[in-house]
Motif scaffolding. Sequence first.
Motif, mmCIF file in Angstrom:
data_model
loop_
_atom_site.group_PDB
_atom_site.id
_atom_site.type_symbol
_atom_site.label_atom_id
_atom_site.label_comp_id
_atom_site.label_asym_id
_atom_site.label_seq_id
_atom_site.Cartn_x
_atom_site.Cartn_y
_atom_site.Cartn_z
ATOM 1 N N MET A 1 0.833 -1.191 0.000
ATOM 2 C CA MET A 1 0.000 0.000 0.000
ATOM 3 C C MET A 1 0.879 1.258 0.000
ATOM 4 S SD MET A 1 -3.116 0.750 2.589
ATOM 5 C CE MET A 1 -3.238 2.345 3.343
ATOM 6 N N THR A 2 0.471 2.250 -0.818
ATOM 7 C CA THR A 2 1.248 3.474 -0.944
ATOM 8 C C THR A 2 1.222 4.273 0.354
ATOM 9 O OG1 THR A 2 0.729 3.580 -3.294
ATOM 10 C CG2 THR A 2 1.487 5.613 -2.261
ATOM 11 N N ASP A 3 2.377 4.751 0.756
ATOM 12 C CA ASP A 3 2.471 5.605 1.931
ATOM 13 C C ASP A 3 2.052 7.010 1.537
ATOM 14 O OD1 ASP A 3 3.112 7.066 4.151
ATOM 15 O OD2 ASP A 3 5.217 6.466 4.234
ATOM 16 N N ARG A 4 0.914 7.469 2.042
ATOM 17 C CA ARG A 4 0.383 8.779 1.682
ATOM 18 C C ARG A 4 1.282 9.910 2.185
ATOM 19 N NH1 ARG A 4 -4.074 10.665 3.586
ATOM 20 N NH2 ARG A 4 -4.604 11.838 1.694
ATOM 21 N N PHE A 5 2.145 9.606 3.126
ATOM 22 C CA PHE A 5 3.002 10.633 3.708
ATOM 23 C C PHE A 5 4.438 10.577 3.181
ATOM 24 C CE2 PHE A 5 -0.417 9.788 6.746
ATOM 25 C CZ PHE A 5 -0.967 11.053 6.836
ATOM 26 N N ALA A 6 4.689 9.711 2.203
ATOM 27 C CA ALA A 6 6.018 9.648 1.601
ATOM 28 C C ALA A 6 6.278 10.912 0.797
ATOM 29 C CB ALA A 6 6.132 8.422 0.706
ATOM 30 N N LEU A 60 -3.205 8.811 -13.577
ATOM 31 C CA LEU A 60 -3.144 8.177 -14.893
ATOM 32 C C LEU A 60 -2.999 6.655 -14.810
ATOM 33 C CD1 LEU A 60 -0.706 10.762 -16.500
ATOM 34 C CD2 LEU A 60 -3.161 10.564 -16.967
ATOM 35 N N LEU A 61 -2.290 6.162 -13.814
ATOM 36 C CA LEU A 61 -2.105 4.733 -13.588
ATOM 37 C C LEU A 61 -2.690 4.341 -12.247
ATOM 38 C CD1 LEU A 61 1.650 4.141 -14.629
ATOM 39 C CD2 LEU A 61 -0.394 3.784 -16.037
ATOM 40 N N ASP A 62 -3.149 3.087 -12.144
ATOM 41 C CA ASP A 62 -3.583 2.585 -10.845
ATOM 42 C C ASP A 62 -2.409 1.906 -10.142
ATOM 43 O OD1 ASP A 62 -3.299 -0.001 -11.912
ATOM 44 O OD2 ASP A 62 -5.453 -0.276 -12.214
ATOM 45 N N LYS A 63 -2.670 1.297 -9.017
ATOM 46 C CA LYS A 63 -1.593 0.708 -8.217
ATOM 47 C C LYS A 63 -0.910 -0.467 -8.914
ATOM 48 C CE LYS A 63 -3.598 2.062 -3.778
ATOM 49 N NZ LYS A 63 -4.190 1.607 -2.495
ATOM 50 N N ARG A 64 -1.587 -1.046 -9.893
ATOM 51 C CA ARG A 64 -1.014 -2.190 -10.623
ATOM 52 C C ARG A 64 -0.408 -1.750 -11.955
ATOM 53 N NH1 ARG A 64 -5.535 -6.548 -11.162
ATOM 54 N NH2 ARG A 64 -3.756 -7.758 -11.942
ATOM 55 N N ASN A 65 -0.253 -0.454 -12.136
ATOM 56 C CA ASN A 65 0.330 0.124 -13.346
ATOM 57 C C ASN A 65 -0.526 -0.055 -14.588
ATOM 58 O OD1 ASN A 65 2.632 1.363 -12.268
ATOM 59 N ND2 ASN A 65 3.820 -0.523 -12.382
ATOM 60 N N HIS A 66 -1.845 -0.268 -14.385
ATOM 61 C CA HIS A 66 -2.791 -0.224 -15.489
ATOM 62 C C HIS A 66 -3.289 1.217 -15.643
ATOM 63 C CE1 HIS A 66 -3.059 -4.512 -14.273
ATOM 64 N NE2 HIS A 66 -3.221 -4.718 -15.572
ATOM 65 N N LEU A 67 -3.678 1.563 -16.863
ATOM 66 C CA LEU A 67 -4.296 2.861 -17.075
ATOM 67 C C LEU A 67 -5.612 2.946 -16.317
ATOM 68 C CD1 LEU A 67 -3.765 3.352 -20.928
ATOM 69 C CD2 LEU A 67 -2.580 4.572 -19.096
ATOM 70 N N THR A 68 -5.830 4.045 -15.651
ATOM 71 C CA THR A 68 -7.132 4.322 -15.056
ATOM 72 C C THR A 68 -8.094 4.738 -16.168
ATOM 73 O OG1 THR A 68 -6.573 6.643 -14.737
ATOM 74 C CG2 THR A 68 -6.034 5.118 -12.930
ATOM 75 N N VAL A 69 -9.345 4.971 -15.815
ATOM 76 C CA VAL A 69 -10.299 5.492 -16.799
ATOM 77 C C VAL A 69 -9.793 6.822 -17.349
ATOM 78 C CG1 VAL A 69 -12.652 6.360 -17.122
ATOM 79 C CG2 VAL A 69 -12.245 4.332 -15.707
#
Length: 268
Positions: A1-6, A60-69
């Motif tokens: 999970m991405t660290d929002r505070f990084a 532009l990308l989601d967490k799995r490196n797929h394009l978002t809508v």
Amino acid sequence: MTDRFAISFHETFSLSRPSLAPILENAERNGALNRQFFVETSLGTNYQKAMPRYAFRSGLLDKRNHLTVFGRYVADFDPTLDKPATQWLLHYHLAAPHGPTAFWHHLVRKRFLPGNTFTTDDLIADLTGFLSDAAGKAPVPRSIRSTVTIFTGTYLKMDGLGQIGLLEESGPNTYRVPAANPPPLWSLGYALAEYWHAHYGERLTINLDDLTQGDFAAVFLLGKEGLTQLLIQLKQEGMLDLYRIARPYQVVLLQPSLEYALQKMYQM
């Protein structure tokens, strides 16, 4: 999970739209950003680390490196990311209160007020205090200063988000927030649908004041009257309804689909 505070994701580079373009192209061609991108690209090693992270944090990308809508529509209709509406939404995703880059929202919310001036030292103090209070971290001063530099650079450089005019230099290490033009209508429409889903889920109505006096308006540098006027235009376009007969005034989202707004935005 991405660290929002990084804060070190940027590798000391500001957002660069020309560097995001090949990421979009690779992800569209391969179904997701893959290793071939790092073989084919002429970007340096640290750029290769930073720009996919920007692609994620700017929606532009989601967490799995797929394009978002949003990413799919940009790849198809604005692959060079030149349109103001696209750039406003890169800003929105970076600065959204629920987004993966918490400090970005904090700095925009506190400092991006039309007519406001501030210094590099102000931003350093803001960021240091925010991370200490919200994340319980003891920031490294060099990392804080570097992050402030990439934050301001993103909004000043023409290959970043400088074209939409949210920030200007008014002297050495001093910045001013001009009275920016309002965002294009359908970029606001997309952001409204995305923000609504994140904060209100399947609710059909919310109080108008929740939008005009809170984080949503602030991200777009809009006051109450400015945002209300744009919402009236979205009502005329059929995206939402407004009930302003008796308080609390209400907003009804008639078109919650992100694709509905994106199709309008790119004139499909």
